[in-house]
Each structure stands twice: as C-alpha cells, then as structure tokens.
Design a protein around this motif. Structure first.
Motif, short mmCIF file in Angstrom:
data_model
loop_
_atom_site.label_atom_id
_atom_site.label_comp_id
_atom_site.label_asym_id
_atom_site.label_seq_id
_atom_site.Cartn_x
_atom_site.Cartn_y
_atom_site.Cartn_z
N ARG A 62 31.98 -97.26 55.30
CA ARG A 62 33.34 -96.94 54.87
C ARG A 62 33.84 -97.90 53.79
NH1 ARG A 62 34.75 -96.46 60.58
NH2 ARG A 62 34.34 -94.34 61.21
N SER A 63 32.96 -98.23 52.84
CA SER A 63 33.39 -99.08 51.74
C SER A 63 32.97 -98.46 50.41
CB SER A 63 32.84 -100.50 51.88
OG SER A 63 31.45 -100.51 51.75
N PHE A 64 33.66 -98.87 49.35
CA PHE A 64 33.41 -98.35 48.01
C PHE A 64 33.61 -99.50 47.03
CE2 PHE A 64 35.10 -96.55 44.04
CZ PHE A 64 34.07 -95.69 43.70
N VAL A 65 32.70 -99.63 46.06
CA VAL A 65 32.80 -100.66 45.03
C VAL A 65 33.33 -100.01 43.77
CG1 VAL A 65 31.53 -102.32 43.63
CG2 VAL A 65 30.91 -101.99 46.03
N SER A 66 34.38 -100.60 43.21
CA SER A 66 35.02 -100.08 42.00
C SER A 66 34.98 -101.12 40.90
CB SER A 66 36.47 -99.72 42.31
OG SER A 66 37.13 -99.31 41.13
N THR A 67 34.85 -100.66 39.66
CA THR A 67 34.92 -101.56 38.51
C THR A 67 36.22 -101.35 37.74
OG1 THR A 67 33.68 -99.95 37.19
CG2 THR A 67 32.41 -101.71 38.26
N VAL A 68 37.10 -100.52 38.29
CA VAL A 68 38.42 -100.31 37.71
C VAL A 68 39.48 -100.71 38.74
CG1 VAL A 68 37.70 -98.48 36.12
CG2 VAL A 68 38.46 -97.87 38.40
N ASN A 69 40.67 -101.07 38.25
CA ASN A 69 41.69 -101.61 39.15
C ASN A 69 42.60 -100.56 39.77
OD1 ASN A 69 43.15 -100.93 36.93
ND2 ASN A 69 44.25 -102.87 36.77
N GLN A 70 42.24 -99.29 39.61
CA GLN A 70 43.05 -98.23 40.20
C GLN A 70 42.14 -97.08 40.62
OE1 GLN A 70 45.94 -95.92 37.76
NE2 GLN A 70 47.44 -97.16 38.87
N ILE A 71 42.41 -96.55 41.81
CA ILE A 71 41.59 -95.45 42.37
C ILE A 71 42.51 -94.27 42.65
CG2 ILE A 71 40.31 -94.74 44.44
CD1 ILE A 71 38.65 -96.49 42.74
N ASN A 72 42.03 -93.09 42.33
CA ASN A 72 42.71 -91.85 42.71
C ASN A 72 42.04 -91.35 43.99
OD1 ASN A 72 44.42 -91.73 40.43
ND2 ASN A 72 42.71 -91.00 39.21
N LEU A 73 42.68 -91.60 45.11
CA LEU A 73 42.14 -91.19 46.40
C LEU A 73 42.47 -89.72 46.64
CD1 LEU A 73 40.82 -92.33 49.09
CD2 LEU A 73 43.16 -92.40 49.94
N ILE A 74 41.45 -88.93 46.93
CA ILE A 74 41.63 -87.51 47.19
C ILE A 74 40.99 -87.19 48.53
CG2 ILE A 74 41.19 -85.16 46.38
CD1 ILE A 74 40.78 -86.40 43.56
N GLY A 75 41.73 -86.51 49.39
CA GLY A 75 41.20 -86.18 50.71
C GLY A 75 41.67 -84.81 51.17
N LYS A 76 41.11 -84.40 52.30
CA LYS A 76 41.47 -83.10 52.88
C LYS A 76 41.53 -83.22 54.40
CE LYS A 76 40.24 -78.21 52.77
NZ LYS A 76 40.85 -77.93 54.02
N LEU A 77 42.64 -82.77 54.96
CA LEU A 77 42.79 -82.73 56.41
C LEU A 77 42.02 -81.54 56.96
CD1 LEU A 77 46.61 -83.39 56.46
CD2 LEU A 77 44.85 -84.98 57.22
N ASN A 78 41.38 -81.72 58.10
CA ASN A 78 40.59 -80.64 58.70
C ASN A 78 41.45 -79.50 59.20
OD1 ASN A 78 38.38 -82.22 58.14
ND2 ASN A 78 38.16 -82.97 60.22
N PHE A 79 42.54 -79.81 59.89
CA PHE A 79 43.44 -78.79 60.43
C PHE A 79 44.87 -79.17 60.08
CE2 PHE A 79 39.65 -78.74 63.12
CZ PHE A 79 39.29 -77.40 63.02
N PRO A 80 45.28 -78.93 58.82
CA PRO A 80 46.60 -79.41 58.38
C PRO A 80 47.77 -78.83 59.18
CG PRO A 80 45.63 -77.90 56.78
CD PRO A 80 44.57 -78.20 57.80
N GLU A 81 47.59 -77.66 59.76
CA GLU A 81 48.68 -77.06 60.54
C GLU A 81 48.98 -77.87 61.80
OE1 GLU A 81 44.78 -75.23 61.76
OE2 GLU A 81 45.74 -75.60 59.85
N ASN A 82 48.05 -78.73 62.21
CA ASN A 82 48.24 -79.56 63.41
C ASN A 82 48.73 -80.97 63.09
OD1 ASN A 82 47.31 -77.42 64.94
ND2 ASN A 82 45.19 -78.14 64.90
N ILE A 83 48.89 -81.29 61.80
CA ILE A 83 49.23 -82.65 61.39
C ILE A 83 50.71 -82.75 61.06
CG2 ILE A 83 48.77 -84.49 59.72
CD1 ILE A 83 46.41 -83.82 61.64
N GLY A 84 51.35 -83.77 61.60
CA GLY A 84 52.76 -84.02 61.32
C GLY A 84 52.95 -84.96 60.15
N GLN A 85 52.04 -85.94 60.01
CA GLN A 85 52.24 -86.97 58.99
C GLN A 85 50.92 -87.66 58.69
OE1 GLN A 85 54.36 -90.56 60.28
NE2 GLN A 85 55.74 -90.28 58.54
N ILE A 86 50.74 -88.07 57.43
CA ILE A 86 49.63 -88.93 57.06
C ILE A 86 50.19 -90.10 56.26
CG2 ILE A 86 49.07 -87.52 55.03
CD1 ILE A 86 46.11 -88.37 55.45
N LEU A 87 49.77 -91.30 56.65
CA LEU A 87 50.19 -92.50 55.95
C LEU A 87 48.97 -93.19 55.37
CD1 LEU A 87 52.27 -92.54 58.74
CD2 LEU A 87 53.27 -94.13 57.14
#
Length: 136
Positions: A62-87
């Motif tokens: 669960r680690s990632f090496v970056s050579t830039v100082n900013q990352i665009n994190l993109i993700g997908k919830l498996n069952f978004p209808e069951n999720i109240g919040q993501i932080l």
C-alpha cells in the motif's frame, strides 16, 4: 512472545483511548475499536476493502513512490449506495452516484501518510492507511 506483546499493547491503547477513535498499525489482522470501527493493519493485505484506488497504483504494501509533489488520487467505491461518507486524510470527499471519487493531495518530501476512512450507512467504519513517498 512478540504477538503477546502486540496484543497487550493494543489492549492498553484501547483502554487509554476511552472510546476515542485510534489509528493503530500492527502485525495483526484488522482491529475493531469500540465495535464500530475497523482499522485495517498495514500487513493485512487480504482484507476486502470497500473501495479500489484507480490512480495511483499502489504496490503490495500500500505504498507509492512519486517524483512530483502533488498526486491526483482517483478511486471507486464498490457499493456507493451503501456509503454515507468518505474521508481522505480527515477531509470529506464527495463521490458520484457510481462511486467515483477524486482528491488532489499535496506531498511533502519523504513519506506522507494517506488515511482513507469509509463510513457506511449501516455497519462498521473502515480506516485504511496508504503511504505516498515523495522523492526529489
């Protein structure tokens, strides 16, 4: 003996937290705090997460090496209808009806912890730690 000491230290952390949410990293499997929060251990790579990260691609630890100082994190919830919040790092992040979420993350030089906390409408809160390593 090491497992015994880990269990004792986790119990001590739980008792001292007096019901507060605590982030714990250990060699054990997932840890339940107050019977409502699951903190996925750094070494529990088989735990079925309620989301997947599409970018960046993290390694098996669960680690990632970056050579830039900013990352665009993109993700997908498996069952978004069951999720109240993501932080993401304690900041609420919006997600689409299909469960896609996006977050720009600024990095400091060295290792940057990334915590993703998913709060379902029903069930246990799940907290997962990732590491973004920014190298010049």
């Amino acid at each position: 003996m090491k497992l015994y000491l880990t269990i004792i230290s986790l119990f001590f952390l739980y008792v001292c937290s007096f019901g507060q949410e605590t982030i714990i990293s250990s060699e054990t499997s997932s840890i339940t705090i107050n019977n409502k929060t699951i903190i996925v251990s750094d070494n529990d790579l088989d735990f079925s997460l309620p989301f997947s990260l599409l970018y960046p691609t993290f390694d098996e630890k669960r680690s990632f090496v970056s050579t830039v100082n900013q990352i665009n994190l993109i993700g997908k919830l498996n069952f978004p209808e069951n999720i109240g919040q993501i932080l993401i790092n304690d900041e609420e992040t919006e997600f689409t009806e299909k469960g896609l979420f996006f977050k720009v993350i600024d990095l400091s030089e060295g290792k940057n912890d990334l915590y993703i906390k998913v709060t379902p409408k029903y069930g246990k809160i799940i907290i997962v730690k990732f590491v973004l390593d920014y190298q010049l």
